[in-house]
Design an enzyme around this catalytic site. Structure first.
Site, PDB file in Angstrom:
ATOM      1  CE  LYS A 157      -4.267  -1.545   1.485  1.00  9.27           C
ATOM      2  NZ  LYS A 157      -4.207  -2.650   2.107  1.00  9.27           N
ATOM      3  CD  GLU A 180      -9.920   5.239   1.002  1.00 12.05           C
ATOM      4  OE1 GLU A 180      -9.630   6.026   0.907  1.00 12.05           O
ATOM      5  OE2 GLU A 180      -9.098   3.315   0.629  1.00 12.05           O
ATOM      6  CB  SER A 193      -0.072  -8.141  -1.554  1.00 13.96           C
ATOM      7  OG  SER A 193      -0.859  -9.236  -0.212  1.00 13.96           O
TER       8      SER A 193
HETATM    9  C1  LIG Z   1      -5.084  -3.859   1.668  1.00 17.20           C
HETATM   10  C2  LIG Z   1      -4.305  -5.542   1.430  1.00 17.20           C
HETATM   11  C3  LIG Z   1      -4.446  -6.154   0.191  1.00 17.20           C
HETATM   12  C4  LIG Z   1      -6.288  -5.849  -0.572  1.00 17.20           C
HETATM   13  O1  LIG Z   1      -6.080  -4.084  -0.886  1.00 17.20           O
HETATM   14  P1  LIG Z   1      -5.951  -4.464  -2.611  1.00 17.20           P
HETATM   15  O2  LIG Z   1      -6.006  -3.397  -3.233  1.00 17.20           O
HETATM   16  O3  LIG Z   1      -6.672  -5.546  -3.254  1.00 17.20           O
HETATM   17  O4  LIG Z   1      -4.659  -4.631  -2.942  1.00 17.20           O
HETATM   18  C5  LIG Z   1      -3.704  -7.312   0.152  1.00 17.20           C
HETATM   19  N1  LIG Z   1      -3.126  -7.789   1.050  1.00 17.20           N
HETATM   20  C6  LIG Z   1      -2.221  -6.653   1.528  1.00 17.20           C
HETATM   21  C7  LIG Z   1      -1.912  -7.189   3.002  1.00 17.20           C
HETATM   22  C8  LIG Z   1      -3.398  -5.459   1.819  1.00 17.20           C
HETATM   23  O5  LIG Z   1      -2.761  -4.989   3.335  1.00 17.20           O
END
Ligand SMILES: *Cc1c(COP(=O)(O)O)cnc(C)c1O
Length: 415
Positions: free
Chosen positions: A107, A129, A395
Site C-alpha cells: 500500500k 479512508e 502483498s
Molecule cells: C489491503 C491489502 C490487500 C487488499 O487490497 P488490494 O487493493 O486488493 O491489493 C491485500 N494484501 C494486503 C497485505 C493488504 O494490506
C-alpha cells in the site's frame, strides 16, 4: 445500482487490452469504469485528471518518486525462491516480497506516489479512508514524510476491530475520524472522505487506497502499483532465467493484483490468476468474491462487478481477512475477468489459513491473511500444473493479523 446484462465483443476487447488501450479517454475499461458521481465531484475529478496528465510522466516527478521508493520505502523489494514450498508442491515457486516494503505491505507504493502528486498539485492537506487500517497507516506515514497534515476517515466499527492500527496512525501524526453513518465500515468511510474532498477540492487531496472509485483513480493506483510487476518481471528473467508460467495475487479492491499483473498482460504466454475471499461459502453474505459471484452495477463512482441482490442492494460481505472484505472490485479486473485474460477464483477462510500456516513453517515468512489467499490459489495451481514456474505476489506481512490468528490457527495453544 443494478444495470442489466452486458453485450460485448470479447475478442476485440482482448486485443485492445493486450495492446494497452485501457483506460480509454473516458476512463473506461471496455464496459467498466468511468465516472458515476454527483455534479459536485466533477470539477475535483477533472482537476485531478489534469494533474495526472501534467505530472505523472514528468522527469522531475519520476526522479523524486524513484528516490523515495529506493531510500524510504526500500525498493526494489526482493524476489525470493521458495525452496521448500517448491519441493512440497512439485513446482518452482517465486515470491515477490511486498511484505518487506516500509509499513509492511504494497500500500505504501500508492500512498507515497499520491502524496507526492498532492504536493505537486498544491494541496494543503490530505484525506484518506481506511478499512482494516493498512492504507490509513501507509497514508499517515507518507504524509509525515512530506510534512502534510493527514485526516483518515475510518468506520467506527473498524476502529474497534483494528485498534492497534488507530494507534499507529495517531503516532504518525494523522487525525483519525470515526464514521458513524451507513455501515460504519469501509464503504461509509469512502463516502465521508469524498464529502470532505468536495467541500474544498483545491486545498484538499483525496488519497484513495485501492484500484477502485471514479476515473482517474483506478488508473492512478495501477500506475503507482505497477512497480511490483515491473520489478518482478525483470527479477524473474534475471534469477529464474524465464518469465513465469503464471502470476498469482490476492484481490480485494485489486491494487496489488493489478500492480503485479499489468506488466504481464501483453505476455500472453503468462497465465494470470487472482484469488478473491471465498469466506465460508458461495451464498450471498458468506464471501467477498465480487468477480466470482457478482453482477454489473455502480458502486462508489464506478461501473464494475458487485455483490448485490436482484434489487441492486449491496450485500453484506464476509472474509476472515479484513483487507479483502469489500463488496466491489476495480473496473480493470472486471474487464480482465470478462474477456478471460485473468482467471479469478475464490479461496475460503479455512483453506487460506492453512496455506498461511504452511508458508510460515516452510519458508520462515508470516504472510498477511489477505496474501494467504494467493498462497491457497498457487498451491491449487501447482497441483493442477506439476513442474510449473509460479510467481506469487506476497502483498504484505501478517504481524497485524495476530489477534485473528490467536482466535483461529492458535486456538487452544495460547502464546
Ligand atoms: C489491503 C491489502 C490487500 C487488499 O487490497 P488490494 O487493493 O486488493 O491489493 C491485500 N494484501 C494486503 C497485505 C493488504 O494490506
Amino acid at each position: 445500482m443494478r444495470t442489466g446484462a452486458l453485450e460485448i465483443d470479447r475478442e476485440a476487447l482482448l486485443a485492445q487490452a493486450v495492446s494497452g488501450a485501457f483506460p480509454d479517454a473516458r476512463g473506461r475499461y471496455g464496459p467498466f469504469g468511468g465516472r458515476y458521481v454527483p455534479e459536485t465531484l466533477v470539477p475535483a475529478l477533472d482537476r485531478l485528471e489534469r494533474g495526472v496528465r501534467d505530472h505523472l510522466a514528468d522527469p522531475a516527478f519520476r526522479a523524486r518518486l524513484e528516490s523515495e521508493l529506493r531510500t524510504w520505502v526500500g525498493r526494489p523489494t526482493p524476489l525470493t525462491h521458495a525452496r521448500e514450498l517448491s519441493r512440497r508442491w512439485g513446482a518452482d515457486v517465486w515470491l515477490k516480497r511486498e511484505d518487506l516494503a516500509h509499513t509492511g505491505a504494497h500500500k505504501i507504493n500508492n500512498a507515497i506516489g499520491q502524496a507526492l502528486l498532492a504536493q505537486r498539485l498544491g494541496a494543503k492537506r490530505i484525506v484518506a479512508e481506511t478499512g482494516a487500517g493498512q492504507h490509513g497507516v501507509a497514508s499517515a506515514a507518507a504524509c509525515a514524510r512530506l510534512g502534510m497534515p493527514c485526516v483518515v476517515y475510518m468506520g467506527a466499527i473498524d476502529m474497534e476491530r483494528q485498534a492497534p492500527n488507530v494507534g499507529r496512525m495517531r503516532l504518525l501524526g494523522a487525525e483519525v475520524v470515526p464514521v458513524r453513518s451507513g455501515d460504519q465500515t469501509l464503504r461509509a468511510a469512502i463516502d465521508e472522505a469524498l464529502r470532505d474532498w468536495v467541500s474544498d477540492p483545491d486545498g484538499t487531496y483525496y488519497l484513495l487506497g485501492s484500484a477502485v472509485g471514479p476515473h482517474p483513480y483506478p488508473y492512478l493506483v495501477r500506475e503507482f502499483q505497477s512497480v511490483i510487476g515491473l520489478e518482478a518481471r525483470a527479477q524473474m528473467l534475471e534469477q529464474a532465467g524465464a518469465l513465469p508460467d503464471v502470476a498469482v495475487a490476492c484481490v480485494g479492491g485489486g491494487s496489488n493484483a493489478i500492480g503485479l499483473f499489468h506488466p504481464f498482460v501483453r505476455d500472453t504466454g503468462v497465465a494470470l490468476l487472482g484469488l478473491e475471499a471465498g469466506g465460508t461459502g458461495t451464498g450471498l453474505g458468506q464471501n467477498a468474491a465480487s468477480l466470482a459471484y457478482g453482477t454489473p452495477g455502480v458502486l462508489q463512482g464506478c461501473y464494475s462487478l458487485l455483490l448485490q441482490d436482484e434489487h441492486g442492494q449491496i450485500q453484506e460481505t464476509h472474509s476472515v481477512s479484513a483487507g479483502l472484505d469489500y463488496p466491489g472490485v476495480g473496473p480493470e479486473h472486471a474487464l480482465l475477468a470478462t474477456i478471460g485474460r485473468v482467471t479469478y477464483e475464490a479461496a475460503g477462510d479455512d483453506e487460506s489459513l492453512e496455506a498461511l500456516a504452511e508458508c510460515c513453517r516452510a519458508e520462515g515468512i508470516l504472510p498477511a491473511i489477505e496474501t494467504a489467499h494467493a498462497f491457497a490459489g498457487a498451491k491449487r495451481y501447482a497441483r493442477a500444473h506439476p513442474g510449473s514456474r509460479i510467481l506469487l505476489g506476497l502483498s504484505g506481512r501478517g504481524d497485524k493479523d495476530m489477534p485473528t490468528l490467536q482466535r483461529t490457527l492458535l486456538k487452544g495453544n495460547p502464546s
